[in-house]
Design an enzyme around this catalytic site. Structure first.
Site, short mmCIF file in Angstrom:
data_model
loop_
_atom_site.label_atom_id
_atom_site.label_comp_id
_atom_site.label_asym_id
_atom_site.label_seq_id
_atom_site.Cartn_x
_atom_site.Cartn_y
_atom_site.Cartn_z
N VAL A 189 0.83 -1.22 0.00
CA VAL A 189 0.00 0.00 0.00
C VAL A 189 0.85 1.26 0.00
CG1 VAL A 189 -2.02 -1.04 1.12
CG2 VAL A 189 -0.35 0.18 2.51
N LYS A 190 2.14 1.16 0.24
CA LYS A 190 3.00 2.36 0.25
C LYS A 190 3.27 2.79 -1.20
CE LYS A 190 2.82 1.75 4.61
NZ LYS A 190 3.68 1.27 5.65
#
Ligand SMILES: *Cc1c(COP(=O)(O)O)cnc(C)c1O
EC number: 2.6.1.92
Length: 396
Positions: A189-190
């Site tokens: 998700v980064k």
């Protein structure tokens, strides 16, 4: 379902990983150094130590600063669990700091308050978190830290590609000009994905060398560092070919070549990812403006540029007359994923038991209103309108 965040993987990322699979080294190979060089280039930091998670990155930095029993580390309460768990695992006490109620960021004032509060351990480090991609006021935090003799470790897991303003110039997050080290995560998700992965950046060559040893059990094969001469060298002073030596115990925090090849391929697209995240954030701003004052985006803080990891809105659930759970469930039913970043860590039962009376009103106020809505590079412009429409409906 439109998730709140997700990775963007192209054919070139897949080819980069396949090339490692077809090569000789799956770990401890050249892709690790290539990834470290690419991140050094992206951040302007002279030293980069890749590792297998953002949590491991924080842990390496904490160990290399000799954080341990008798020490305290100041951690803002609005963060992911690991920012607090890492100093705890080193044996240090965790001294939670409050945050700005609107941005969720540690401020020089909340840092001073945390230092003034009595608690176990002598404060020796502070871990500012660049929440949502907004960069903390590093000039002020560095000044407060210097006054109190604290090492600064930036939790930059949300802020790759962001920039601080220091002495009138833009300094990329990770350059570590106002800190001992900055820590990144490359969880999917980064902004950049490695599957699982992390890195520490620093300007301190000695700290980097120590973190390199600590990420692989704390041992070295460098003869210049050997202490047990009788075992290390033969009668002619030549190092024995089997010899390695451990002066302090580390961990297996290595990132494999598979992960690093993916990370290096992703880093080549960092500018494109950031441009797209910024554009989508501007579209969200516009689409959500009619929902004010019940819903407002979080205000922009002291960043020079945001890393735009998350797009977070503040909702006045009382005025809306619906709970956050109701709004999240209505959005999920409309195919829209949301998340809460974060539950104040000082309220987790483990930390609560250590300091039951701790009350951090800024963190509570931030937590009560925040909601992360979808933001990721492959999101379509039309998805922004879908999210805004569903939010308007969910708020009634
Ligand atoms: C993701 C994250 C971490 C931990 O990173 P992992 O790679 O999941 O270990 C730490 N701090 C913050 C603020 C994060 O968002």
């Amino acid at each position: 379902m439109i998730p709140y965040g997700r990775q963007s993987i192209d054919a070139d990322d897949i080819a980069a990983v396949v090339a490692v699979l077809q090569g000789d080294r799956l770990t401890d190979g050249p892709a690790v150094e290539r990834f470290e060089a690419a991140l050094a280039e992206a951040t302007g930091a002279p030293h980069v130590v890749a590792c297998n998670s953002g949590t491991a990155a924080l842990h390496l930095a904490a160990m290399a600063l000799d954080l341990g029993p008798g020490d305290a580390a100041v951690v803002p309460s609005i963060t992911f669990l690991s920012t607090a768990n890492v100093p705890h695992h080193t044996g240090a006490a965790v001294r939670f700091a409050d945050v700005d109620p609107d941005t969720g960021l540690l401020t020089p004032e909340t840092l001073e308050q945390a230092l003034a509060r009595p608690g176990p351990g002598t404060p020796r480090a502070v871990f500012p978190v660049h929440l949502n991609g907004q960069v903390c006021d590093m000039a002020w935090i560095a000044a407060v830290a210097e006054r109190h003799g604290l090492a600064v470790v930036e939790d930059a897991c949300h802020a790759l590609g962001g920039g601080a303003r220091l002495d009138g110039a833009r300094v990329p997050v990770g350059a570590a000009t106002a800190s001992a080290a900055a820590c990144f995560s490359f969880h999917p998700v980064k902004t950049v994905a490695m599957g699982e992965g992390g890195a520490v950046t620093t300007r301190d060559a000695e700290m980097a060398a120590r973190m390199r040893r600590l990420r692989t059990h704390g041992f070295t094969r460098d003869p210049a560092l050997f202490q047990a001469d009788a075992q290390a060298f033969d009668a002619d002073g030549v190092p024995n070919p089997w010899y390695y030596e451990m002066a302090e115990p580390g961990h297996n925090f290595r990132a494999s070549d598979l992960h690093c090849a993916l990370g290096a391929s992703q880093l080549r697209k960092l500018d494109r990812f950031l441009t797209r995240r910024r554009a989508l954030a501007a579209l969200h701003d516009r689409a959500l403006a009619p929902l004010a004052p019940r819903l407002r985006p979080i205000p922009r803080g002291p960043s020079e540029d945001d890393g735009w990891h998350l797009y977070v809105v503040r909702i006045d659930f009382e005025a809306v007359g619906r709970s956050r759970a109701e709004v999240m469930r209505a959005l999920a039913a409309a195919g829209i994923g949301t998340q809460v970043h974060y539950i104040p860590v000082h309220r987790q039962p483990f930390y609560r038991a250590l300091d039951p009376d701790l009350h951090l009103p800024g963190a509570e106020a931030y937590h009560a209103r925040c909601l992360s809505i979808p933001l990721f590079p492959d999101m379509a412009d039309a998805d922004v309108d879908r999210v805004a429409g569903a939010l308007a409906e969910a708020l009634g």
